[in-house]
Scaffold this motif. Structure first.
Motif, PDB file in Angstrom:
ATOM      1  N   THR A  51       0.847  -1.190   0.000  1.00 21.41           N
ATOM      2  CA  THR A  51       0.000   0.000   0.000  1.00 21.41           C
ATOM      3  C   THR A  51       0.885   1.244   0.000  1.00 21.41           C
ATOM      4  N   PHE A  52       0.369   2.318  -0.600  1.00 20.84           N
ATOM      5  CA  PHE A  52       1.181   3.533  -0.728  1.00 20.84           C
ATOM      6  C   PHE A  52       0.306   4.683  -1.206  1.00 20.84           C
ATOM      7  N   LYS A  53       0.860   5.870  -1.138  1.00 22.89           N
ATOM      8  CA  LYS A  53       0.236   7.058  -1.704  1.00 22.89           C
ATOM      9  C   LYS A  53       1.158   7.648  -2.770  1.00 22.89           C
ATOM     10  N   ILE A  54       0.588   8.523  -3.593  1.00 19.72           N
ATOM     11  CA  ILE A  54       1.348   9.190  -4.651  1.00 19.72           C
ATOM     12  C   ILE A  54       1.318  10.691  -4.407  1.00 19.72           C
ATOM     13  N   GLN A  55       2.462  11.322  -4.551  1.00 21.28           N
ATOM     14  CA  GLN A  55       2.548  12.780  -4.512  1.00 21.28           C
ATOM     15  C   GLN A  55       3.036  13.298  -5.858  1.00 21.28           C
ATOM     16  N   ALA A  56       2.622  14.515  -6.196  1.00 21.13           N
ATOM     17  CA  ALA A  56       3.091  15.183  -7.410  1.00 21.13           C
ATOM     18  C   ALA A  56       3.725  16.509  -6.996  1.00 21.13           C
ATOM     19  N   PRO A  57       5.054  16.615  -7.029  1.00 21.89           N
ATOM     20  CA  PRO A  57       5.710  17.865  -6.613  1.00 21.89           C
ATOM     21  C   PRO A  57       5.248  19.079  -7.409  1.00 21.89           C
ATOM     22  N   VAL A  58       4.954  18.885  -8.695  1.00 21.34           N
ATOM     23  CA  VAL A  58       4.443  19.960  -9.550  1.00 21.34           C
ATOM     24  C   VAL A  58       3.181  19.430 -10.221  1.00 21.34           C
ATOM     25  N   THR A  59       2.056  20.092  -9.997  1.00 17.38           N
ATOM     26  CA  THR A  59       0.796  19.599 -10.559  1.00 17.38           C
ATOM     27  C   THR A  59       0.380  20.331 -11.829  1.00 17.38           C
ATOM     28  N   GLU A  60       0.829  21.563 -11.994  1.00 17.26           N
ATOM     29  CA  GLU A  60       0.441  22.324 -13.182  1.00 17.26           C
ATOM     30  C   GLU A  60       1.061  21.702 -14.436  1.00 17.26           C
ATOM     31  N   ASN A  61       0.222  21.416 -15.417  1.00 18.42           N
ATOM     32  CA  ASN A  61       0.642  20.815 -16.692  1.00 18.42           C
ATOM     33  C   ASN A  61       1.233  19.412 -16.536  1.00 18.42           C
ATOM     34  N   LEU A  62       0.961  18.772 -15.411  1.00 17.60           N
ATOM     35  CA  LEU A  62       1.431  17.403 -15.224  1.00 17.60           C
ATOM     36  C   LEU A  62       0.736  16.489 -16.232  1.00 17.60           C
ATOM     37  N   PRO A  63       1.492  15.668 -16.962  1.00 21.28           N
ATOM     38  CA  PRO A  63       0.841  14.736 -17.893  1.00 21.28           C
ATOM     39  C   PRO A  63      -0.112  13.793 -17.157  1.00 21.28           C
ATOM     40  N   ARG A  64      -1.037  13.259 -17.904  1.00 20.46           N
ATOM     41  CA  ARG A  64      -2.038  12.342 -17.357  1.00 20.46           C
ATOM     42  C   ARG A  64      -1.364  11.123 -16.734  1.00 20.46           C
ATOM     43  N   LEU A  65      -1.873  10.692 -15.585  1.00 20.00           N
ATOM     44  CA  LEU A  65      -1.347   9.502 -14.931  1.00 20.00           C
ATOM     45  C   LEU A  65      -1.854   8.253 -15.652  1.00 20.00           C
ATOM     46  N   LEU A  66      -0.971   7.285 -15.827  1.00 18.57           N
ATOM     47  CA  LEU A  66      -1.336   6.059 -16.538  1.00 18.57           C
ATOM     48  C   LEU A  66      -1.683   4.912 -15.598  1.00 18.57           C
ATOM     49  N   ASP A  67      -0.738   4.530 -14.728  1.00 18.96           N
ATOM     50  CA  ASP A  67      -0.962   3.347 -13.899  1.00 18.96           C
ATOM     51  C   ASP A  67       0.065   3.271 -12.786  1.00 18.96           C
ATOM     52  N   VAL A  68      -0.154   2.309 -11.891  1.00 16.84           N
ATOM     53  CA  VAL A  68       0.838   1.932 -10.886  1.00 16.84           C
ATOM     54  C   VAL A  68       1.104   0.442 -11.064  1.00 16.84           C
ATOM     55  N   GLN A  69       2.320   0.022 -10.701  1.00 15.26           N
ATOM     56  CA  GLN A  69       2.723  -1.353 -10.967  1.00 15.26           C
ATOM     57  C   GLN A  69       3.702  -1.828  -9.899  1.00 15.26           C
TER      58      GLN A  69
END
Length: 239
Positions: A142-160
């Motif tokens: 289990t885990f969480k995801i952070q995005a240091p920069v969110t503006e113009n961030l490309p679309r998220l695809l998946d986790v693996q």
């Protein structure tokens, strides 16, 4: 006449052998270049979490040509890079191919002998709060995801998930049955508060008992390279 022709042929053969046996007088590589790929968002100034050849350091020797053919240095699994067979000169150095925001190249001199230069990049995503447990023979991470920069961030695809029997674990070094469509969790969405608040769970079935494994998870965005931002590796063992 035959003697003359024969003599000429012998002479040409001797010249050919002599030309092939001449010593190459061009100087060889005389410089080494190494460094760390740093995570700009890490307050401890740690190395970028990557895998072997997960990032390429592009070198363009501008002192040789205004439009030189680039050469690359692949990253090591610990986030460092090194090439000991370079020619001294003025270069443009650009990190590329990895899961980070694009970085402009910097120009610098690589001198004779040893040279060190660190490169800082900002990851698209970061894996935080990674925890694991076993449910029977299934490894649950289990885990969480952070995005240091969110503006113009490309679309998220998946986790693996990625699992191997050595510490060298990633997209290019994993056991196929533990990294498959069954263990992938698709996201296929733009960044949102809901994604930031979500606790993701990946289940890896049929872990063999009694063996030591190294595992990590990754998340990726839909940029040109589609490479994973990785978590730290964890050591797991099913009794």
């Amino acid at each position: 006449m035959q003697k003359i022709i024969k003599g000429l042929l012998i002479g040409l053969l001797a010249l050919s052998i002599a030309s092939c046996s001449k010593t190459d007088n061009y100087p060889g590589p005389n410089a080494a270049f190494k460094g760390r790929i740093l995570d700009k968002t890490d307050p401890k100034n740690g190395n970028f979490l990557t895998e072997t050849a997960g990032i390429q350091i592009k070198l363009e020797e501008l002192s040789w040509s205004a439009t030189p053919s680039p050469q690359t240095i692949p990253s090591k699994d610990d986030g460092t890079f090194e090439d000991t067979q370079l020619f001294a000169g003025h270069y443009r150095v650009t990190p590329m191919g990895g899961p980070f925001w694009p970085v402009a190249g910097v120009e610098l001199d690589i001198n004779k002998g040893n040279n060190t230069h660190d490169i800082a990049v900002t990851p698209y995503l970061k894996i935080v709060n990674l925890a694991h447990r076993f449910e029977g023979t299934t490894l649950v991470m289990t885990f969480k995801i952070q995005a240091p920069v969110t503006e113009n961030l490309p679309r998220l695809l998946d986790v693996q998930s990625f699992v191997n029997v050595t510490k060298y674990v990633g997209n290019g070094a994993t056991i196929p049955q533990y990294t498959s469509d069954k263990t992938m969790q698709k996201i296929e969405a733009n960044w949102s508060d809901a994604i930031a608040q979500q606790t993701f769970e990946i289940r890896v079935p049929d872990i063999k008992a009694g063996r030591v494994f190294f595992a990590r998870v990754g998340a990726r965005v839909d940029d040109s390279y589609k490479q994973y931002n990785f978590s730290e590796e964890i050591q797991v063992q099913l009794p």
